[in-house]
Scaffold this motif. Structure first.
Motif, PDB file in Angstrom:
ATOM      1  N   PHE A  43      65.586  65.979  48.006  1.00  0.00           N
ATOM      2  CA  PHE A  43      64.635  65.838  49.104  1.00  0.00           C
ATOM      3  C   PHE A  43      63.753  64.631  48.811  1.00  0.00           C
ATOM      4  O   PHE A  43      63.130  64.550  47.753  1.00  0.00           O
ATOM      5  CB  PHE A  43      63.776  67.094  49.247  1.00  0.00           C
ATOM      6  N   TYR A  44      63.704  63.684  49.763  1.00  0.00           N
ATOM      7  CA  TYR A  44      62.961  62.437  49.542  1.00  0.00           C
ATOM      8  C   TYR A  44      61.960  62.215  50.669  1.00  0.00           C
ATOM      9  O   TYR A  44      62.105  62.724  51.779  1.00  0.00           O
ATOM     10  CB  TYR A  44      63.920  61.248  49.449  1.00  0.00           C
ATOM     11  N   THR A  45      60.925  61.417  50.358  1.00  0.00           N
ATOM     12  CA  THR A  45      59.937  61.048  51.364  1.00  0.00           C
ATOM     13  C   THR A  45      59.895  59.535  51.526  1.00  0.00           C
ATOM     14  O   THR A  45      59.838  58.800  50.539  1.00  0.00           O
ATOM     15  CB  THR A  45      58.535  61.562  51.007  1.00  0.00           C
ATOM     16  N   ASP A  46      59.896  59.074  52.779  1.00  0.00           N
ATOM     17  CA  ASP A  46      59.781  57.636  53.016  1.00  0.00           C
ATOM     18  C   ASP A  46      58.321  57.174  52.985  1.00  0.00           C
ATOM     19  O   ASP A  46      58.049  55.981  53.140  1.00  0.00           O
ATOM     20  CB  ASP A  46      60.449  57.233  54.325  1.00  0.00           C
ATOM     21  N   LYS A  47      57.386  58.117  52.757  1.00  0.00           N
ATOM     22  CA  LYS A  47      55.971  57.737  52.626  1.00  0.00           C
ATOM     23  C   LYS A  47      55.674  57.185  51.227  1.00  0.00           C
ATOM     24  O   LYS A  47      54.586  56.691  50.966  1.00  0.00           O
ATOM     25  CB  LYS A  47      55.059  58.944  52.911  1.00  0.00           C
ATOM     26  N   ILE A  48      56.640  57.315  50.328  1.00  0.00           N
ATOM     27  CA  ILE A  48      56.564  56.639  49.024  1.00  0.00           C
ATOM     28  C   ILE A  48      57.784  55.734  48.961  1.00  0.00           C
ATOM     29  O   ILE A  48      58.874  56.154  48.561  1.00  0.00           O
ATOM     30  CB  ILE A  48      56.562  57.638  47.851  1.00  0.00           C
ATOM     31  N   PRO A  49      57.647  54.476  49.382  1.00  0.00           N
ATOM     32  CA  PRO A  49      58.809  53.586  49.534  1.00  0.00           C
ATOM     33  C   PRO A  49      59.300  53.008  48.202  1.00  0.00           C
ATOM     34  O   PRO A  49      59.412  51.798  48.023  1.00  0.00           O
ATOM     35  CB  PRO A  49      58.278  52.495  50.465  1.00  0.00           C
ATOM     36  N   VAL A  50      59.597  53.907  47.273  1.00  0.00           N
ATOM     37  CA  VAL A  50      60.185  53.540  45.983  1.00  0.00           C
ATOM     38  C   VAL A  50      61.438  54.391  45.834  1.00  0.00           C
ATOM     39  O   VAL A  50      61.381  55.616  45.976  1.00  0.00           O
ATOM     40  CB  VAL A  50      59.216  53.816  44.812  1.00  0.00           C
ATOM     41  N   SER A  51      62.560  53.773  45.530  1.00  0.00           N
ATOM     42  CA  SER A  51      63.842  54.479  45.550  1.00  0.00           C
ATOM     43  C   SER A  51      64.117  55.225  44.246  1.00  0.00           C
ATOM     44  O   SER A  51      65.205  55.155  43.685  1.00  0.00           O
ATOM     45  CB  SER A  51      64.979  53.486  45.828  1.00  0.00           C
ATOM     46  N   GLY A  52      63.099  55.950  43.743  1.00  0.00           N
ATOM     47  CA  GLY A  52      63.224  56.630  42.457  1.00  0.00           C
ATOM     48  C   GLY A  52      63.328  58.127  42.587  1.00  0.00           C
ATOM     49  O   GLY A  52      63.473  58.675  43.684  1.00  0.00           O
ATOM     50  N   GLY A  53      63.240  58.795  41.427  1.00  0.00           N
ATOM     51  CA  GLY A  53      63.294  60.243  41.385  1.00  0.00           C
ATOM     52  C   GLY A  53      63.319  60.721  39.955  1.00  0.00           C
ATOM     53  O   GLY A  53      63.354  59.926  39.016  1.00  0.00           O
ATOM     54  N   PRO A  54      63.297  62.043  39.745  1.00  0.00           N
ATOM     55  CA  PRO A  54      63.319  62.578  38.380  1.00  0.00           C
ATOM     56  C   PRO A  54      64.645  62.273  37.698  1.00  0.00           C
ATOM     57  O   PRO A  54      65.678  62.115  38.358  1.00  0.00           O
ATOM     58  CB  PRO A  54      63.136  64.085  38.598  1.00  0.00           C
ATOM     59  N   GLU A  55      64.606  62.196  36.358  1.00  0.00           N
ATOM     60  CA  GLU A  55      65.807  61.870  35.582  1.00  0.00           C
ATOM     61  C   GLU A  55      66.410  60.573  36.142  1.00  0.00           C
ATOM     62  O   GLU A  55      65.697  59.610  36.345  1.00  0.00           O
ATOM     63  CB  GLU A  55      66.796  63.029  35.609  1.00  0.00           C
ATOM     64  N   SER A  56      67.711  60.561  36.423  1.00  0.00           N
ATOM     65  CA  SER A  56      68.357  59.346  36.937  1.00  0.00           C
ATOM     66  C   SER A  56      68.782  59.499  38.394  1.00  0.00           C
ATOM     67  O   SER A  56      69.695  58.819  38.860  1.00  0.00           O
ATOM     68  CB  SER A  56      69.586  59.003  36.082  1.00  0.00           C
ATOM     69  N   PHE A  57      68.099  60.371  39.136  1.00  0.00           N
ATOM     70  CA  PHE A  57      68.410  60.566  40.552  1.00  0.00           C
ATOM     71  C   PHE A  57      67.660  59.511  41.367  1.00  0.00           C
ATOM     72  O   PHE A  57      66.426  59.545  41.463  1.00  0.00           O
ATOM     73  CB  PHE A  57      68.021  61.978  41.000  1.00  0.00           C
ATOM     74  N   THR A  58      68.391  58.579  41.938  1.00  0.00           N
ATOM     75  CA  THR A  58      67.802  57.460  42.679  1.00  0.00           C
ATOM     76  C   THR A  58      68.694  57.140  43.885  1.00  0.00           C
ATOM     77  O   THR A  58      69.667  57.819  44.150  1.00  0.00           O
ATOM     78  CB  THR A  58      67.704  56.201  41.794  1.00  0.00           C
ATOM     79  N   GLY A  59      68.307  56.083  44.615  1.00  0.00           N
ATOM     80  CA  GLY A  59      69.195  55.534  45.621  1.00  0.00           C
ATOM     81  C   GLY A  59      68.960  55.992  47.045  1.00  0.00           C
ATOM     82  O   GLY A  59      69.763  55.700  47.932  1.00  0.00           O
ATOM     83  N   LEU A  60      67.846  56.688  47.308  1.00  0.00           N
ATOM     84  CA  LEU A  60      67.517  57.089  48.671  1.00  0.00           C
ATOM     85  C   LEU A  60      66.393  56.207  49.213  1.00  0.00           C
ATOM     86  O   LEU A  60      65.677  55.567  48.433  1.00  0.00           O
ATOM     87  CB  LEU A  60      67.118  58.569  48.693  1.00  0.00           C
TER      88      LEU A  60
END
Length: 256
Positions: free
Chosen positions: A170-187
């Motif tokens: 689950f991602y939010t576009d209100k934080i425009p950084v394509s990151g996430g916990p561990e190595s989950f990225t790319g959204l």
């Protein structure tokens, strides 16, 4: 007619005000909690080994330990960089304790989206590796499902990683950084929630602090045996070649 035009303009101006007041967070710190359903994880291990010892161990664990093991972490982010850092557990478990690599949190991960590279310090049993490689390319499928996490409206996306691990994010576009916990990225925005349903594990943000992040809070991990993803996989496969089904479970955990 003149009054009607003025009234229409005021309505249009009023409708635009909320959009103008939306704040997009580009720097800050997120606190995550990783939750592992230890009863389910241990039961899977027990089913693969039909011994009375495993049943006794499972019963002892359920009697003395909570169902969910919760570990905390922080992730600092600034525009095109993130640093995911596990926190030490508050207290050591008491009584009989069952350990699973998937339920541990051994990775400190620095991601640089501008260069497309990451650096991760990974603890694999008694050895520490420093992994440097390209950011994992995840083929996300974005859905219309929404969920509120840490005060942010988030959209769901699904993917398969490491050939067999089903991921819900689950991602939010209100934080425009394509990151996430561990190595989950790319959204197209920050990932605030991740679930691995078949592995019985989740990561969810508890708080998001909008603040300026200093370079000291985004230090690249150092120390460890230098490898890339391919070399790390080969090393772990070689070390666990005689470990049967447990080897595949452990390999997934160390390559997340």
């Amino acid at each position: 007619m003149r009054h009607l035009l003025i009234f229409t303009c005021l309505i249009l101006l009023g409708n635009n005000l909320p959009a103008q007041n939306v704040r997009f967070t580009t720097d800050g710190v997120i606190e995550f909690e990783k939750s592992s359903n230890m009863f389910a994880i241990m039961k899977k291990q027990m089913e693969k080994r039909t011994s009375s010892y495993m049943q006794q161990a499972y019963d002892a664990y359920k009697k003395n330990q909570p169902q969910f093991r919760v570990l905390k972490s922080t992730m600092a982010f600034s525009k095109d960089k993130t640093l995911f850092t596990p926190q030490e557990p508050d207290a050591a478990p008491r009584g009989y304790f069952f350990s699973s690599p998937l339920a541990d949190q051994p990775n400190t991960i620095y991601t640089d989206f501008a260069s497309g590279l990451f650096t991760a310090r990974k603890t694999v049993f008694e050895e520490t590796f420093l992994v440097k490689d390209s950011i994992r390319n995840i083929n996300w499928k974005i859905t219309n499902e929404m969920r509120t996490i840490a005060g942010y409206e988030c959209r769901r996306a699904n993917a398969i990683i490491l050939d067999s691990i089903y991921v819900v994010a689950f991602y939010t576009d209100k934080i425009p950084v394509s990151g996430g916990p561990e190595s989950f990225t790319g959204l197209p925005g920050m990932i605030l929630g991740v679930a691995l349903p078949h592995e019985n594990i989740t990561w969810f943000a508890k708080t998001v602090t909008d603040k300026t992040v200093s370079p000291n809070e985004l230090k690249v991990p150092a120390k460890g045996k230098s490898v890339n993803n391919k070399t790390l996989r080969e090393t772990i496969n070689s070390a666990l070649k005689d470990w049967g089904d447990y080897a595949q479970s452990a390999l997934k955990a160390f390559l997340l």
